[in-house]
Design an enzyme around this catalytic site. Sequence first.
Site, PDB file in Angstrom:
ATOM      1  N   LYS A 108      -1.780   5.324  -1.251  1.00  0.00           N
ATOM      2  CA  LYS A 108      -2.483   4.073  -1.527  1.00  0.00           C
ATOM      3  C   LYS A 108      -3.764   4.414  -2.253  1.00  0.00           C
ATOM      4  O   LYS A 108      -4.507   5.302  -1.830  1.00  0.00           O
ATOM      5  CB  LYS A 108      -2.822   3.301  -0.254  1.00  0.00           C
ATOM      6  CG  LYS A 108      -3.404   1.912  -0.592  1.00  0.00           C
ATOM      7  CD  LYS A 108      -3.879   1.158   0.636  1.00  0.00           C
ATOM      8  CE  LYS A 108      -5.269   1.579   1.049  1.00  0.00           C
ATOM      9  NZ  LYS A 108      -5.864   0.678   2.066  1.00  0.00           N
ATOM     10  N   MET A 146     -14.046  -0.440  13.480  1.00  0.00           N
ATOM     11  CA  MET A 146     -13.116  -0.408  12.356  1.00  0.00           C
ATOM     12  C   MET A 146     -13.797  -0.325  10.992  1.00  0.00           C
ATOM     13  O   MET A 146     -13.116  -0.209   9.967  1.00  0.00           O
ATOM     14  CB  MET A 146     -12.237  -1.670  12.399  1.00  0.00           C
ATOM     15  CG  MET A 146     -11.530  -1.908  13.724  1.00  0.00           C
ATOM     16  SD  MET A 146     -10.491  -0.527  14.265  1.00  0.00           S
ATOM     17  CE  MET A 146      -9.203  -0.583  13.017  1.00  0.00           C
ATOM     18  N   GLY A 147     -15.117  -0.371  10.958  1.00  0.00           N
ATOM     19  CA  GLY A 147     -15.791  -0.441   9.672  1.00  0.00           C
ATOM     20  C   GLY A 147     -16.070   0.890   8.997  1.00  0.00           C
ATOM     21  O   GLY A 147     -16.098   0.974   7.769  1.00  0.00           O
TER      22      GLY A 147
END
Length: 323
Positions: free
Chosen positions: A67, A220-221
Amino acid sequence: MLIISEELARRLVSVEDAIGAVEQTFAAMARNEARNYPVVREVVGYQDAVFGVKTGADVSAPFLGLKAGGYWPHNMSRGLTNHQSATLLFDPETGRASALVSANYLTGVRTGAASAIATKYLARPDAQTLGIIGTGAQSAYQLRATVAVRPIRSVVAWDPSPDNLERFGTIVRELGLGYEPKAEREAVAGAADVLITVTPSQQALVERGWVRPGTHISAMGADTKGKQELDPALVAAAAIFVDETAQSITIGECQHAYGAGLIGETDIRGSLGSVVVGAIEGRRGADEITLFDGTGVALQDLVVAELAVRRATEQGLGVNADY
């Protein structure tokens, strides 16, 4: 090559689908059947953008690919989301490129899924109040994924943008949940049974003393060197679980506590995948603060893209292009 658009990816992979797929790939990682390769992530020097490439392979599925994409902070004024990316899959038998999948939605949904899996395995079973620090685009994915794994009744949230808080509140209420926007981050942290931080912050937003015993935190950042959402003392006080240790201590939330000498690699209890397969214990008591450092790994992106490709192929969808 099969090409899957952003709109089609949304139709093919639901939040629940993503949770199941990402949980499977976490398990494959724990069994050493799947591996993420080193991440390339750099400041572009143009449009204040950060660009990266994540790659990996799961030989049990099998699938492999990459990705590529990043964060363009000025995109909202152009009517675009700040995160832009695409996934390229390769035929594991021949190495030939086989599919190109738009990954903006899929990145959001797999990030929500990873957090939800952590909540599923690490949060207290009676957790009912969800706290969100940061109510930008990713918060909706976090919300929908969390309510899929826990009987959440109420949501408290903080964001520096009143517009973000209002938009997020509309989504919360549509799900039939109570909603309280807070002016202070401390109030969110203090009320939450499950606390999710999902911001691009480069300084601590949640202090150690704000978090109650028994809280589960999904940070999650932080996915780039310098990003930070939690007080390093809070990280050091928690039972730490990661998607991948090497990423967590270099580009994840753990980088700051690790760099300050507050934790070492042996202080990380283990990977979330190891909890999923039963190789290690998760939460050890009702008062324990558990922390999932979700840096985001390539295999999360690849597994949801592979699912989209499989379903598109079965249904005769997508665009086939020779190259």
